[in-house]
Design an enzyme around this catalytic site. Structure first.
Site, PDB file in Angstrom:
ATOM      1  N   GLY A 153       0.810  -1.215   0.000  1.00 28.09           N
ATOM      2  CA  GLY A 153       0.000   0.000   0.000  1.00 28.09           C
ATOM      3  C   GLY A 153       0.841   1.262   0.000  1.00 28.09           C
ATOM      4  O   GLY A 153       2.026   1.218  -0.335  1.00 28.09           O
ATOM      5  N   HIS A 163       2.332   4.682  -4.958  1.00 23.07           N
ATOM      6  CA  HIS A 163       2.855   5.839  -5.700  1.00 23.07           C
ATOM      7  C   HIS A 163       3.024   5.414  -7.153  1.00 23.07           C
ATOM      8  O   HIS A 163       2.701   4.267  -7.523  1.00 23.07           O
ATOM      9  CB  HIS A 163       4.173   6.322  -5.077  1.00 23.07           C
ATOM     10  CG  HIS A 163       5.174   5.230  -4.876  1.00 23.07           C
ATOM     11  ND1 HIS A 163       5.799   4.587  -5.922  1.00 23.07           N
ATOM     12  CD2 HIS A 163       5.625   4.634  -3.748  1.00 23.07           C
ATOM     13  CE1 HIS A 163       6.619   3.678  -5.447  1.00 23.07           C
ATOM     14  NE2 HIS A 163       6.521   3.666  -4.129  1.00 23.07           N
ATOM     15  N   HIS A 174       4.424   1.948  -8.014  1.00 25.19           N
ATOM     16  CA  HIS A 174       3.476   0.825  -7.954  1.00 25.19           C
ATOM     17  C   HIS A 174       2.553   0.847  -9.174  1.00 25.19           C
ATOM     18  O   HIS A 174       2.257  -0.196  -9.767  1.00 25.19           O
ATOM     19  CB  HIS A 174       2.584   0.918  -6.712  1.00 25.19           C
ATOM     20  CG  HIS A 174       3.303   0.809  -5.416  1.00 25.19           C
ATOM     21  ND1 HIS A 174       3.423   1.863  -4.551  1.00 25.19           N
ATOM     22  CD2 HIS A 174       3.917  -0.245  -4.824  1.00 25.19           C
ATOM     23  CE1 HIS A 174       4.085   1.478  -3.470  1.00 25.19           C
ATOM     24  NE2 HIS A 174       4.400   0.202  -3.618  1.00 25.19           N
ATOM     25  N   LYS A 184      13.827  -1.360  -7.740  1.00 19.84           N
ATOM     26  CA  LYS A 184      14.403  -0.604  -6.615  1.00 19.84           C
ATOM     27  C   LYS A 184      14.802  -1.574  -5.491  1.00 19.84           C
ATOM     28  O   LYS A 184      15.814  -1.407  -4.852  1.00 19.84           O
ATOM     29  CB  LYS A 184      13.425   0.441  -6.081  1.00 19.84           C
ATOM     30  CG  LYS A 184      14.078   1.308  -5.004  1.00 19.84           C
ATOM     31  CD  LYS A 184      13.258   2.500  -4.675  1.00 19.84           C
ATOM     32  CE  LYS A 184      12.122   2.154  -3.748  1.00 19.84           C
ATOM     33  NZ  LYS A 184      12.588   1.813  -2.377  1.00 19.84           N
TER      34      LYS A 184
END
Ligand code: PAF
Length: 281
Positions: A31, A34, A37, A149
């Site tokens: 959750g 941003h 996602h 990332k």
């Protein structure tokens, strides 16, 4: 579009979808969504008939209780963002739905967890493997999407899925950055304005490191980045490693057989951030 809170309902929806022969793509998240996602969700939608997104802050992967408590949670905003991006199912389970019994499984990552995140966050990857394998069992995806990332997480999840013969393709997606270079992360919203500026030291030193590659050895680049971060006010370096992208072992030359990646972790105030750069692309 449907939001599902219970495992039993998810299983029955997935069963019907698989019986109808449709391909299922899966984007697991914690959750506080941003653009990073949402880019995973877009890749997933392009490549699969059905897109399933999970939102679950997995307690088992937090070695630091305060970090778990502080982790941003904003389900209504997340659902609004997903509605505008498009999805088929969102799974938002409570702890008991994911772990009806405590998960005591211990995974062997063949040494991939010995450095970087694994060393600095003991138990973190075991918790990630517990939740991701559990979610894979429930969602039964053909493909699952993860951001680059979390480079070490990706390497570890590839190993786990291959060791356990999960019939799922792990798809890695590029890092998404803010206009000024900061890698997008749910944790960025915990930064004050001043810390947000200070956090740029991470991406800027990675970009400089890449530019230095032509004239300097990995050790020299490592010394440069370490020195630069150590002299950045308010930024505490945890590690900077230049590693082989497959074995995750530190390299001493650039002409490695696999991609060479520079991985960094630092604390800016109380917020722990990670980033990386591919020296080979
Ligand atoms: O990368 C993350 O957000 C989490 O580690 C994941 C893969 C959703 C598991 O909780």
């Amino acid at each position: 579009m449907e939001v599902i809170y219970q495992t039993a309902l998810l299983k029955s929806r997935i069963g019907a979808l698989r019986n109808s022969g449709r391909t299922i793509g899966f984007v697991p998240t914690m959750g506080a969504l941003h653009e990073g996602h949402l880019s995973l969700v877009r890749f997933c939608r392009q490549q699969n008939d059905i897109t399933v997104v999970s939102i679950f802050v997995n307690p088992n992967q937090f070695n630091d209780k305060t970090d778990l408590e502080r982790y941003p949670r904003m389900p209504d905003k997340d659902l609004a963002l997903l509605r505008s991006t498009g999805y088929d199912l969102v799974f938002m389970p409570g702890d008991k739905e994911v772990y009806p019994e405590p998960d005591t499984r211990v995974f062997d990552f063949g040494g991939l967890d010995r450095i970087m995140e694994g060393k600095h966050r003991p138990g973190h990857f075991n918790g990630v493997a517990q939740v991701v394998t559990r979610l894979f069992e429930l969602v039964k995806p053909h493909k699952a999407y993860f951001g680059l990332k979390d480079f070490q997480q990706l390497a570890i999840l590839r190993k786990v899925t291959s060791d356990l013969n999960f019939p799922v393709e792990i798809v890695s997606c590029p890092i998404v950055r803010e206009c000024d270079g900061l890698a997008m992360s749910s944790r960025n919203m915990l930064l004050s304005q001043e810390e947000r500026k200070r956090a740029l030291a991470l991406s800027q030193s990675l970009f400089q490191a890449k530019a230095m590659k032509v004239r300097h050895t990995p050790d020299e680049v490592k010394d440069f980045v370490t020195g630069r971060i150590q002299s950045s006010p308010g930024v505490d370096l945890e590690y900077f490693e230049i590693i082989d992208g497959l074995t995750l072992l530190p390299v001493s030359t650039w002409d490695d057989r696999h991609d060479v990646i520079g991985c960094i972790a630092a604390r800016v105030g109380k917020v722990r951030l990670i980033d990386n750069i591919n020296f080979s692309s």
